[in-house]
Design an enzyme around this catalytic site. Structure first.
Site, PDB file in Angstrom:
ATOM      1  N   TYR A  54       0.856  -1.198   0.000  1.00 20.12           N
ATOM      2  CA  TYR A  54       0.000   0.000   0.000  1.00 20.12           C
ATOM      3  C   TYR A  54       0.888   1.242   0.000  1.00 20.12           C
ATOM      4  CZ  TYR A  54      -4.930  -1.161   0.310  1.00 20.12           C
ATOM      5  OH  TYR A  54      -6.209  -1.524   0.004  1.00 20.12           O
ATOM      6  N   GLU A  56      -0.471   4.881  -0.443  1.00 22.96           N
ATOM      7  CA  GLU A  56      -1.216   6.130  -0.628  1.00 22.96           C
ATOM      8  C   GLU A  56      -0.309   7.339  -0.454  1.00 22.96           C
ATOM      9  OE1 GLU A  56      -2.503   3.519   0.836  1.00 22.96           O
ATOM     10  OE2 GLU A  56      -4.701   3.535   0.809  1.00 22.96           O
ATOM     11  N   ASP A 201      -6.996  14.179 -24.670  1.00 21.63           N
ATOM     12  CA  ASP A 201      -7.035  12.774 -24.257  1.00 21.63           C
ATOM     13  C   ASP A 201      -6.404  12.000 -25.403  1.00 21.63           C
ATOM     14  OD1 ASP A 201      -7.608  10.141 -23.892  1.00 21.63           O
ATOM     15  OD2 ASP A 201      -9.671  10.440 -23.238  1.00 21.63           O
ATOM     16  N   THR A 228      -4.201   6.594 -21.552  1.00 21.57           N
ATOM     17  CA  THR A 228      -3.946   5.268 -21.012  1.00 21.57           C
ATOM     18  C   THR A 228      -2.504   4.923 -21.352  1.00 21.57           C
ATOM     19  OG1 THR A 228      -4.825   4.350 -23.057  1.00 21.57           O
ATOM     20  CG2 THR A 228      -6.302   4.379 -21.156  1.00 21.57           C
ATOM     21  N   LYS A 231      -2.127   1.230 -24.738  1.00 19.22           N
ATOM     22  CA  LYS A 231      -2.517   1.139 -26.156  1.00 19.22           C
ATOM     23  C   LYS A 231      -1.237   1.258 -27.004  1.00 19.22           C
ATOM     24  CE  LYS A 231      -7.279   2.724 -25.475  1.00 19.22           C
ATOM     25  NZ  LYS A 231      -7.479   3.422 -24.197  1.00 19.22           N
ATOM     26  N   ARG A 237      -1.711  -2.027 -18.419  1.00 20.26           N
ATOM     27  CA  ARG A 237      -3.045  -1.417 -18.376  1.00 20.26           C
ATOM     28  C   ARG A 237      -3.061  -0.352 -17.284  1.00 20.26           C
ATOM     29  NH1 ARG A 237      -7.681  -2.859 -20.990  1.00 20.26           N
ATOM     30  NH2 ARG A 237      -6.354  -4.006 -22.400  1.00 20.26           N
TER      31      ARG A 237
HETATM   32  N1  DSN Z   1     -11.858   0.826 -24.891  1.00 22.87           N
HETATM   33  C1  DSN Z   1     -11.034   1.811 -25.531  1.00 22.87           C
HETATM   34  C2  DSN Z   1     -11.036   1.668 -27.003  1.00 22.87           C
HETATM   35  O1  DSN Z   1     -11.140   0.563 -27.485  1.00 22.87           O
HETATM   36  O2  DSN Z   1     -10.916   2.661 -27.714  1.00 22.87           O
HETATM   37  C3  DSN Z   1     -11.363   3.171 -25.162  1.00 22.87           C
HETATM   38  O3  DSN Z   1     -11.625   3.268 -23.818  1.00 22.87           O
END
Ligand code: DSN
Length: 421
Positions: A54, A56, A201, A228, A231, A237
């Site tokens: 943990y 925090e 974003d 994120t 990707k 993730r």
């Molecule tokens: N799930 C993602 C996507 O496939 O674009 C976006 O959150």
């Protein structure tokens, strides 16, 4: 290669599912544009004892003892993220993209304030103000769209008019289903006129920005980037908030913890650090550029064969096809057909789609994952031809089975990192 002896002995059901998923990933073509394959180093630290801790707070300011090594990995992740995206501050604790966006909204807005984001069917994301999300109960969202779906150009004149009328506090760039570049400088100029923050974003395109293959919104003066990490950036993730200036970054820190989340997931923070280290290497630049070369080659081949691409091409990693116009089938039918030959993508709404989200007109697909496997332009031609053959074969089961065997054979030539060939 990881060894799963303990898992096999402890829980055969989960072990078998894991083995099945490995086979699926090895033998199939992954074209979902938001998916990718992590490196063995990222995978090792994700499955590590950092899970047990943990933490925090933030490095040097935690609510629990024993933080020598968690402070070390979080500080490295922050340092690498700021270097990668050329900014002063990074918060690497968001558990995913949606929490990153929610934390960002609460850092910059008061309840009732307005955000201007891209319309979902024109490529935006649920977290940019779709009515099904709870965040719309707190903040007010207005939309911008493409002016011309044939080119994908955003209607910046209308954006300005709406901004002058609605006085948004945030102008939000970014998308999950839009194949073109945005004009960040134009958006920044509109935001300056109305005194709005500029946020991008960039979840889908973070890897290409990090690798210098797409423009960095910070170069046009944007205030904040949310993303994120799993990707095109090819990390674990998770999510992240980047701020051009430290002062805004401090607001983000407070908003994420204690404002919104609890303990950070430290094995993921450590894995983010490793992934950012990989993205700082020169070979990541080649990867980022190759993603786009591959995408453009595929787009070209589809169009040569009469497919109707949304915006008639792509500037980034993804493509959208209007399946109804192209082949007289729905997006769902195309997704199911391609699944049967081992090619995975997703059905998707197209701009102002007359059909429903669960049964839309289009498909969305892209090249980050296949580029990680080492595929280049010649393989894009082969893959496009596989897809066109699957659609042509439709109900011909033996042709579909034959094609599936060819896809498996093809995949064997391109190993997935971390999975035995
Ligand atoms: N799930 C993602 C996507 O496939 O674009 C976006 O959150």
């Amino acid at each position: 290669m990881p060894i799963y002896d303990a898992l096999q002995a402890e829980d055969p059901a989960i072990y078998n599912a894991l083995m099945g998923e490995m086979d699926r990933q090895r033998d199939g073509v992954e074209l979902i544009p938001s998916e990718n394959y992590i490196s063995p180093a990222v995978m090792e630290v994700m499955a590590s004892v950092f899970n047990n801790k943990y933490s925090e707070g933030y490095p040097g300011k935690r609510y629990y003892g024993g933080q020598e090594y968690t402070d070390c990995v979080e500080s490295i992740a922050i340092e690498r993220a700021t270097k990668l995206f050329n900014c002063e501050h990074a918060n690497v604790q968001p558990h995913a993209g949606a929490p990153a966006n929610i934390g960002m909204y609460f850092a910059l807005l008061e309840p009732g304030d307005t955000v201007m984001g891209m319309d979902l069917s024109h490529g935006g994301h649920l977290t940019h103000g779709h009515p099904v999300t709870y965040i719309t109960k707190i903040f007010n969202f207005v939309r911008y769209k493409m002016k011309d779906v044939e080119t994908g150009e955003i209607d910046y004149d209308e954006m300005r008019e709406v901004a002058l009328r609605e006085k948004p506090k945030i102008i939000l760039a970014g998308f999950s289903a839009y194949p073109r570049e945005l004009d960040y400088a134009k958006m920044k100029a509109i935001a300056d006129e109305v005194g709005a923050y500029t946020v991008a974003d960039m979840a889908h395109i973070a890897g290409m920005i990090a690798g210098g293959a797409l423009r960095n919104p910070f170069d046009d003066g944007f205030d904040v980037i949310t993303t994120t990490t799993h990707k095109s950036l090819r990390g674990p993730r998770g999510g992240m908030i980047l701020c051009r200036e430290l002062a805004l970054g401090k607001k983000m820190d407070k908003s994420i913890f204690p404002g919104f989340q609890g303990g950070p997931i430290m094995q993921m923070v450590a894995a983010k650090a490793v992934a950012f280290g990989e993205a700082l290497k020169p070979e990541f630049k080649d990867y980022a550029h190759q993603i786009i070369k591959n995408s453009q080659r595929m787009a070209h081949r589809f169009m040569e064969n009469g497919a109707k691409l949304i915006t008639n091409g792509t500037d980034n990693h993804l493509m959208m096809i209007d399946c109804v116009k192209s082949w007289g089938i729905t997006g769902q039918e195309a997704e199911t057909l391609l699944d049967r030959v081992g090619i995975t993508l997703n059905k998707n709404m197209i701009a102002d789609d007359p059909r429903k989200p669960m049964d839309p007109s289009g498909i969305r697909f892209g090249t980050p994952a296949i580029t990680t496997r080492g595929m280049k332009e010649p393989e894009m031609d082969i893959l496009t031809d596989f897809m066109l053959r699957a659609i042509e074969a439709k109900e011909d089961n033996s042709a579909i089975e034959q094609l599936h065997s060819e896809v498996i054979e093809f995949c064997r030539g391109f190993p997935v990192p971390g999975i035995k060939a």
